[in-house]
Structures are given as C-alpha cells and as structure tokens.
Design an enzyme around this catalytic site. Structure first.
Site, mmCIF file in Angstrom:
data_model
loop_
_atom_site.group_PDB
_atom_site.id
_atom_site.type_symbol
_atom_site.label_atom_id
_atom_site.label_comp_id
_atom_site.label_asym_id
_atom_site.label_seq_id
_atom_site.Cartn_x
_atom_site.Cartn_y
_atom_site.Cartn_z
ATOM 1 C CG HIS A 284 -16.658 -22.601 23.911
ATOM 2 N ND1 HIS A 284 -15.434 -22.213 23.400
ATOM 3 C CD2 HIS A 284 -16.560 -23.932 24.139
ATOM 4 C CE1 HIS A 284 -14.632 -23.267 23.324
ATOM 5 N NE2 HIS A 284 -15.292 -24.327 23.759
ATOM 6 C CD GLU A 330 -15.331 -24.333 27.596
ATOM 7 O OE1 GLU A 330 -15.331 -25.402 28.212
ATOM 8 O OE2 GLU A 330 -14.422 -23.995 26.802
ATOM 9 C CD GLU A 331 -11.377 -23.532 25.158
ATOM 10 O OE1 GLU A 331 -10.975 -24.112 26.173
ATOM 11 O OE2 GLU A 331 -11.645 -24.133 24.106
ATOM 12 C CG ASP A 358 -17.027 -27.410 24.092
ATOM 13 O OD1 ASP A 358 -16.232 -27.290 23.145
ATOM 14 O OD2 ASP A 358 -16.754 -27.067 25.266
#
Length: 470
Positions: A284, A330-331, A358
């Site tokens: 990401h 993504e976060e 990740d």
C-alpha cells in the site's frame, strides 16, 4: 516380468532425471533473481525517494498524490506492457497542529506527556479536555465499571502487547481492538475522551497512531481519541495508583474533510501463454503522517515494483499476466484494495495468485498462505529451493489486507513474512523512517517475492481450469 521391471526402472530413472533438471533450472533462476536484486537492485533507491523526497503519504494528502505520480512514472520507465491509474475515492483526515497533553497531580503540578491523535478521531474542544482518568485493561473491562464510574472521565486503555508471544503480529492483534473501537465503546458509558497505550513492545516516548472507528455513533456523541507512548502509559498508570484523583489534559486539532479522489497505481507484464489469467504483487502506497512510511509500507511497494523490474532485466517472459498494484488507503479505509477487487470482478478477470508485502522491510523469513491443502502442498515442495537463502517458514494463515478482497475460494493469497521482532518499534510512529531500513534486508525481501512469483507462474496453481504445462 523382467522386461516390465526394466521398463519401470527406466521410466522412474527418466522421471528422476527430468525432475532433477527442472530443479536445477529453478535453482539457477532463483540465483539469478537474488543476484539481480542484491547487485543491481532499484528498491532501495525508490524507497529513498518515497521517504526522503515525498515523506508520509496520508490518504488524500498532497504527498499521497506525489507518490502516485512518482511511482507511475517509475513503472513507465521499466517498459512494462501497461501502466495505468485506477481512480478510487478515499477519506481525507488531517492531524493539524501538534497535540499537547499533561498529567496534573495538583494545582500547578503538571508533567507533560507524549500523545498523538488516532487516525479518524474528532478534535478536542478549542480549549482541550481536562478530566479525571479511569484505567481499564480492555473493552470488556468497561462493563465492570459501568456508567457511574466512567461518565465525565477520560478512559485510559492500558492493555499492553503480550511480550511472551514470539509472533508479534499475534501480540498486536491481542490489543489493537482498544485502539480501533475504544472511543466507540467508551462513549456508550459517557466518557469524554480516551487515551490508548501505544501498540509497541518497546518502552519509549513515541506515541503510535493508527485507525479507529466510531461505528454508528452519532457525530455529536463522538469523543476524541489519542495514543500515549509506552513510557507515558507506564507513568500514568503508576501515578494513578498513588493518586486516583489526578487529571489528564489533552488538546488535538485533527479534522475530517469530504472524500477526495486518489488512485491505485498498476503496472502489468502481459502473459505470453495465459494473458487473461492474472497474478498480483503489491503493497500500500499510503502511510501515516508521523514518520515517512518506510517500513509501512514503502518497503512493500518498492519490493513489488522490483519484482517486475527483475523479470524485465532477466528477460523472463511470464506465462501469466503479472501486475504490480500499489494500493491506496489501506491504513484508514482499505478503499484501494476493495476497488481493485470490485473492478476485477466487474471485468470478470480471473486471478490465480496474489502476494502482498506489508510487514516491513526486514530480513525475509518466509510466507504465509491463505489457500487449500493441495495448493499448499505444491508450494511446500519448493521449500528446498529457498533454503540456501535462509527462507524456511511456509505456513497456512493470513495473507494481506489489500489482497483480501480478492478471496473467492480459488485464488491463492500469500503474504511475505519478514522477521517481525522490530516491526512494532516503528509501526505507525515517528520512527518509521528511511534510516530504519537496511538495504540488504530490503533487497533480500524483493528477491524472495520475485522467486515465489516465478515459481507460481511457471507451475501454476491447482485451481486453474487449464493446468500450466512446464
């Protein structure tokens, strides 16, 4: 009977020679892959630019936009068959001015402590919040105190990561619910704010941010949420034991805006035999804003880009179409991963394999796989090829958040698993910076990912309708 025995021996010997030849070919290919990454790699230079020239890449930020433009440009430089941007709407949350907090043990007696707002939190009132504190050991502990003891106070979640768990991601999973749902649950009891112990196994003064959710809590009932450093949490906890009536003050200036458009960055080498069957490798592109996102997840992005670069440099023409996907958001939303999967489904694309990095740019140890027993057995048979590179851990389990939406019972999902003991020292903190990444470890991870992609491309998966021929 004698002739039949001789024939069987001949066939068996022939198969053994063929297997030995294939094994030698694969062993040589892996050696070439590792040499290319370690002697002529690009991943470290790419990460240097992402980290030091662009910096933290919070979804919806100018830095995230710069990262999209930079990685798109670099993928085009590789001479891939296709490079494009996939639009995705993402949340935009900003931290604002630095947070400020102190512990008050008496009139004029204060101790400043380090905090940071959790991603998605509402701000405090302009003058901040000052209230008594109630310490709990998790969400389930709230009911033990009830509204009578919680209302009007700041809830202090202080369940630490379990230090005796060797798998640090398991330890993280054991307490991250406090960060994610802490404000939502505490608000039900009338709390005015929450402070959460940072998800960190090390004692230091760095608060670690991360995503949180209010669920269906009405906007006017949402309370501010912040993380406190592990040293700060220990000090607050010990002081509370001596003086339960102490007060905690904190002020934060974060703000949530309307969603904005961003992009997944995608590059492809089109398959020579099965162009309509897709393999994905990715990480990401967004990160939190306290550091520069080198381990989380700049490392995974540049390692994934390196997979396709190595194939181009080695003039390897994959049988399947191989895509690098740099996911956005993504976060704090997973919008990029969900958008990629929904677009793939809409276009009726057949994905056979997806690999995500990740878990930081540390020394690779192996992979975890979300797949069935038959595919896992085939993958395990490749372990001897990885042993010269000290890659030994092949386990069934999770894969990655961004590739998770691709799961359909057929696609094989995998996650790179580096050594995790130092990961949470940096995760979501100001120490997630370029200087914390070791060049050689990063390059070993890229080579390890490339090797697995090569083997899956060559031998296919057991779920494919048309099995790949060697």
């Amino acid at each position: 009977m004698k002739k039949l025995t001789v024939l069987l021996i001949t066939i068996t010997f022939g198969l053994q020679l063929q297997a030995q030849k294939v094994n030698q070919e694969d062993s040589l290919m892996l050696r070439n892959i590792y040499d290319m990454s370690l002697l002529n790699g690009k991943s470290y230079d790419w990460l240097d630019y992402l980290s030091n020239e662009i910096g933290g890449r919070l979804s919806g930020s100018i830095q995230a936009e710069q990262a999209v433009n930079y990685t798109e440009s670099e993928l085009k430089e590789l001479g891939l068959d296709k490079v494009w941007l996939q639009p995705v709407m993402v949340p935009k949350w900003t931290r604002g001015l630095p947070e400020y907090a102190y512990i008050e043990t008496g009139p004029g007696k204060t101790t400043i402590t380090n905090i940071c707002a959790l991603g998605g939190s509402v701000p405090t009132p302009d003058g901040g919040i000052k209230a008594q504190v109630i310490e709990v050991q998790g969400l389930e502990d709230l009911a033990n105190y009830g509204r009578d003891q919680i209302e009007g106070k700041i809830v202090f979640y202080n369940r630490p990561m379990q230090a005796d768990l060797i798998n640090t991601f398991e330890a993280y999973g054991g307490c991250v619910d406090q960060r994610y749902a802490g404000a939502m649950e505490a608000a039900k009891y009338g709390a005015v704010g929450i402070i959460v112990r940072s998800m960190n196994l090390r004692n230091d003064d760095l608060p670690h941010t991360g995503a949180m959710s209010y669920g269906d809590t009405p906007p006017d009932q949402r309370i501010p949420a912040a993380a406190i450093s592990t040293n700060g949490a220990d000090f607050l906890s010990s002081t509370l034991k001596i003086l339960p009536t102490l007060k905690f003050y904190f002020k934060q200036n974060c703000r949530t805006f309307d969603d904005v458009q961003s992009y997944n960055v995608i590059g492809e080498i089109t398959g020579s035999t099965y162009p309509d069957k897709y393999m994905v490798v990715g990480g990401h592109l967004d990160s939190w804003d306290l550091g520069d996102g080198s381990h989380d997840d700049g490392a995974g992005c540049v390692q994934s880009m390196e997979v396709l670069r190595i194939f181009k440099e080695l003039n390897y023409k994959p049988k399947h179409s191989i895509r690098v996907v740099l996911f956005m958001n993504e976060e704090n939303g997973l919008r990029g991963g969900r958008k990629y999967a929904s677009e793939a489904k809409l276009k009726n694309e057949e994905h056979i394999f997806a690999l995500e990095s990740d878990a930081g740019g540390f020394t690779p140890r192996g992979f975890s796989f979300d797949t069935d027993a038959e595919n896992f057995a085939q993958i395990e048979s490749w372990k001897p090829l990885f042993e010269p590179y000290y890659i030994h851990s092949f386990t069934k389990g999770g894969s990655g958040a961004d590739i998770g939406p691709l799961k359909d019972g057929k696609v094989v999902l995998a996650g790179l698993r580096p050594d995790s003991q130092r990961y949470f020292d940096h995760h979501h903190a100001a120490s997630d910076t370029f200087d914390a990444v070791n060049k050689r470890e990063l390059e070993l991870g890229a080579a390890t990912m490339t090797s697995l992609i090569y083997l899956v491309d060559k031998y296919g998966t057991t779920n494919e309708v048309t099995k790949v021929k060697n």
